[in-house]
Design a protein around this motif. Sequence first.
Motif, short mmCIF file in Angstrom:
data_model
loop_
_atom_site.label_atom_id
_atom_site.label_comp_id
_atom_site.label_asym_id
_atom_site.label_seq_id
_atom_site.Cartn_x
_atom_site.Cartn_y
_atom_site.Cartn_z
N SER A 20 30.48 6.26 113.64
CA SER A 20 29.45 7.23 113.83
C SER A 20 30.06 9.00 114.06
N ILE A 21 31.25 9.11 115.45
CA ILE A 21 31.84 10.28 116.00
C ILE A 21 31.98 10.70 114.97
N LEU A 22 33.62 9.53 114.35
CA LEU A 22 34.18 10.11 113.92
C LEU A 22 33.66 11.05 112.28
N VAL A 23 32.57 9.82 111.63
CA VAL A 23 32.26 10.59 110.38
C VAL A 23 31.38 12.12 110.70
N GLN A 24 30.81 12.17 111.69
CA GLN A 24 30.71 14.17 111.98
C GLN A 24 31.08 14.58 112.40
N THR A 25 32.77 14.03 113.11
CA THR A 25 34.05 15.27 113.19
C THR A 25 34.76 15.75 112.01
N VAL A 26 34.55 14.88 110.93
CA VAL A 26 35.32 14.85 109.53
C VAL A 26 34.27 15.53 108.78
N GLN A 27 33.06 16.06 108.15
CA GLN A 27 31.75 16.50 108.05
C GLN A 27 32.22 18.30 108.56
N TRP A 28 31.75 18.11 110.12
CA TRP A 28 32.19 19.52 110.89
C TRP A 28 33.43 19.94 109.87
N LEU A 29 34.45 19.18 109.65
CA LEU A 29 35.73 19.72 109.35
C LEU A 29 36.30 20.16 108.19
N GLN A 30 35.16 19.48 107.60
CA GLN A 30 35.15 20.13 105.66
C GLN A 30 34.10 20.58 105.82
N SER A 31 32.97 21.09 106.44
CA SER A 31 32.46 22.68 106.08
C SER A 31 33.00 23.72 106.95
N ARG A 32 34.39 23.06 107.74
CA ARG A 32 35.36 24.74 108.07
C ARG A 32 36.36 24.87 106.86
N GLY A 33 35.94 23.74 106.14
CA GLY A 33 37.38 23.86 105.05
C GLY A 33 38.44 23.05 104.98
N SER A 34 38.53 21.85 106.54
CA SER A 34 40.09 20.99 105.76
C SER A 34 39.53 19.62 105.51
N THR A 35 40.06 19.42 105.29
CA THR A 35 40.36 17.81 103.97
C THR A 35 40.95 16.52 105.28
N GLN A 36 40.96 17.69 106.62
CA GLN A 36 41.25 16.14 107.93
C GLN A 36 40.42 14.99 108.10
N TRP A 37 41.49 13.79 107.70
CA TRP A 37 40.52 12.68 108.34
C TRP A 37 39.69 12.63 106.85
N SER A 38 39.98 13.09 105.58
CA SER A 38 38.54 13.13 104.71
C SER A 38 38.51 11.48 104.03
N GLY A 39 39.53 10.94 104.68
CA GLY A 39 39.24 9.26 104.60
C GLY A 39 38.64 8.73 104.88
N ILE A 40 37.85 9.16 106.11
CA ILE A 40 37.20 7.89 107.02
C ILE A 40 35.47 8.11 105.91
#
Length: 176
Positions: A20-40
Motif C-alpha cells: 500500500s505504501i508503494l502503490v500510494q507513492t506510484v500514484q503520487w508520482l503519476q500525479s506529478r507526470g512521472s512513470t517511475q515504478w509504474s509497473g507496480i
Amino acid sequence: MSGKIELHQAESKDGALINSILVQTVQWLQSRGSTQWSGILEGKDNHNTSEAIERGEVFYVTIEHQPVGMFILWDQQSEWDAALWKENPTTDYSYLHRLTIVREFAGQGVSELLLKEAKACAKAMGKKAVRLDCIADNPHLNKLYQHAGFSYKGQAKEIEADGHKTNFNLYQFDIN
C-alpha cells in the motif's frame, strides 16, 4: 517529527502494508507526470519486494505506531545494481532501493529519518557503505541524498527503466 520512532523488519504479514505504501507513492508520482515504478500498479515488481521481505531486506518505520515510510536494503548486489555500478558482485555494500514515505508525512523529515535508519542497518550488518541510484534529472532526490552525506560516484547513462531510457546518478555513503 516527534514521538516514538521504531524500525521494523517487514515480515510476510506486513506485505499488504508495504504494498500500500508503494502503490500510494506510484500514484503520487503519476500525479506529478512521472512513470517511475509504474509497473507496480500493473502487478509488476522488478524488485521482487515479497521475496525481499522473506529475505529480511524490507524495513518500515513507525512513529507512535503509525507507518511513515519504508525501504529495501539489499544485502548484495542485484542484476540492476551490477549493470549500474559495473563491478563484480561483492557483499561489501548494502544497496538501498524503494525509499518511500507515506504521503501525509511529506515535508516532515521522514526521508532523512529513513536514510538514517538504512545507514544504521548497513552498519549493523558490517557493510563498508550504502549505495543507491536515483534518476539523474530529479533535483529534489539528488539534493536529499547529498544532504544526507551520500557522495556522488558517477552516472549510468541511457538505462532502460519503466519503458524508456534514462540516466541514473550513483551515490555512496561510506560507513566509518
